[in-house]
Design a protein around this motif. Sequence first.
Motif, PDB file in Angstrom:
ATOM      1  N   GLN A  87       0.877  -1.171   0.000  1.00  0.00           N
ATOM      2  CA  GLN A  87       0.000   0.000   0.000  1.00  0.00           C
ATOM      3  C   GLN A  87       0.909   1.214   0.000  1.00  0.00           C
ATOM      4  O   GLN A  87       1.433   1.633   1.026  1.00  0.00           O
ATOM      5  N   ILE A 121      -0.741   1.776   8.315  1.00  0.00           N
ATOM      6  CA  ILE A 121      -1.477   1.184   7.202  1.00  0.00           C
ATOM      7  C   ILE A 121      -2.980   1.423   7.320  1.00  0.00           C
ATOM      8  O   ILE A 121      -3.714   1.314   6.351  1.00  0.00           O
ATOM      9  N   ASP A 137       1.803   1.028   3.700  1.00  0.00           N
ATOM     10  CA  ASP A 137       2.569   0.034   4.457  1.00  0.00           C
ATOM     11  C   ASP A 137       3.961   0.595   4.726  1.00  0.00           C
ATOM     12  O   ASP A 137       4.503   1.384   3.943  1.00  0.00           O
TER      13      ASP A 137
END
Length: 565
Positions: free
Chosen positions: A197, A307, A325
């Motif tokens: 991410q 996250i 992330d």
Amino acid sequence: MSEESADSTLTDGFHLVVDALKLNGIDTLYGVAGIPVTDLARLAQSEGLRYFGFRHEQSAGFAAAAAGFLTQVPGVCLTVSAPGFLNGMVALANATTNCFPMILMSGSSNRAIVDLEQGDYEELDQMNAAKPFAKAAYRVNRPEDIGIGIARAIHAAVSGRPGGVYLDLTAAALSATLDAETGRKSLLKVVDPAPRQIPAPEAITRAIDLLGNAKRPLIILGKGAAYAQADQDIRRFVESTGIPFLPMSMAKGLLPDNHPQSAATARSFAIGQADIVMLIGARLNWLLSNGRAPLWDEGAQLVQVDISPIEIDSNRPIAAPVVGDIKSAMAAFLAVLKPGQIRPSAAWLEALAQHKQKNIQRMAAQLSADPHPMNFSSALRVVRDVLADKRDVHIVNEGANTLDFARNIIDMHEPRRRLDSGTWGVMGIGMGYAIATAIVSGKPVVAIEGDSAFGFSGREIETICRYKLPIVILVFNNNGIYRGDKPGTTPPSPTGFIPNARYDRLIEAFGGVGYHAEDTPNLTKALEAALAAGHPALINCVIDPTAGTESGHIQSLNPKRALRS
Ligand code: ADP
Ligand code: TPW
Ligand code: MG
């Protein structure tokens, strides 16, 4: 597919579960056998999965959670229905609370009877019972749905913020047969279950610009940062910016505790004086005083790398959220960071150094004392010194005083070498975490346990001996929760235990080695010997029953009655 099937054109639910787990790289189960999963455990073992049988589902669940934290692959706990399932639920809820990926897989009774509450053996609507405590909960009613069910459980456990997932396997689905080819086609191998991410570029520049203006910046590393396995990039970011850092307890070792930039020995000063704080995988929960005064300067500005987008602004405003992330985020920071762009002021580094020096001196006096009986500091100094050159030893730690003192005294030098009571401050993780850590790492584990804490999962010493795991349990025996009773107290106080209990003798019942240590030379000898032998061992470490304080370091959270009778 197993050789056992009488009819090779058929498969069944048991085989499909095992095949689906193998297909997805899950090679270990932690559980307790019984109806309706006994055959599942047996089949898994005969098909090459490792099966670790526990004495209580809570410990099996804690083991699965620890494995998930250490490996990023969800640990799987297998239980029977109703009571076995509920025994595992504390571990599932704890995994969700700590953001560890795990799957609790429980067999369940006859749906038709359960749903009409007609009284089946071990009747419970497990899926709905699990929902409030799990990141997700699913039920598999038909064998052809096993593949999808396991895929969904894996995705839910490891994607985004990791957590605990419940997967209900009905006895009917497990025992039902299916055409083997149809069964095979129903299985799937998940693709990219924990997708990167990548944070937005503007989030990265916003954070760097803010940090560039800081005079007194501080980085707080949490266990999300340890989980993310971005060790090199985190270290490079910390070192290239020169920002002082504080590790939360399970982030210890991401950078070594003796790193010159560590502000751990000036924690309150660092948090209270920082003008810009960057949180990396750490929530502003009770462990950080919810970001509030008096610990914090409420005027300080925050960067938060996490996250979970809804973590942002959960306790106080975040000036520079970086949602993504941590591995991707740290790489992105390093890609745009210019040399010298972020530079803590010399005055800040000097002030921190002075505070560290003062606190280190104060601690040194405590640590060098050698009272008889031992206190927490003197016993932990021994542990610290024995472990100093054994960097592959993993630590598990729970208790109150035993936890607080050990967290501060035992330095960590490598990432993910320390597991503890975590976000809930839960007692009972000890043996489960230790067992999974030994299994997953293949390295020795030292479990530093309060005598009360140990009692919650102490039954698993049989498990440890059965599998001959290299685990040394140190029971810090101060005769009770926080402290022991004065001799002759009747009835025993709510916090007192039998004085001078010999926990070392328990492990001898199962073939482990027990040690009894009343002073620091004997503790040194016992710990050295136990680690050298590499066998299951328990050291009964006699601690002054008056040495501890009620609630350890969190007395402020302990309500006291206003009126005294
Ligand atoms: P600590 O107790 O060490 O302060 P917490 O458990 O409170 O840490 O915080 C961990 C945080 O890390 C959670 O908010 C979680 O969403 C976040 N997190 C977990 N894994 C990742 C990851 N791979 N990338 C980014 N954030 C993560
Ligand atoms: C599942 C409450 C917090 S700490 C603790 C308890 C019972 C034990 C402290 O005594 P110990 O440590 O381990 O002997 P020490 O060194 O201070 O003497 N039930 C659960 N979790 C928690 N946290 C509790 C109760 C508690
Ligand atoms: Mg105790």
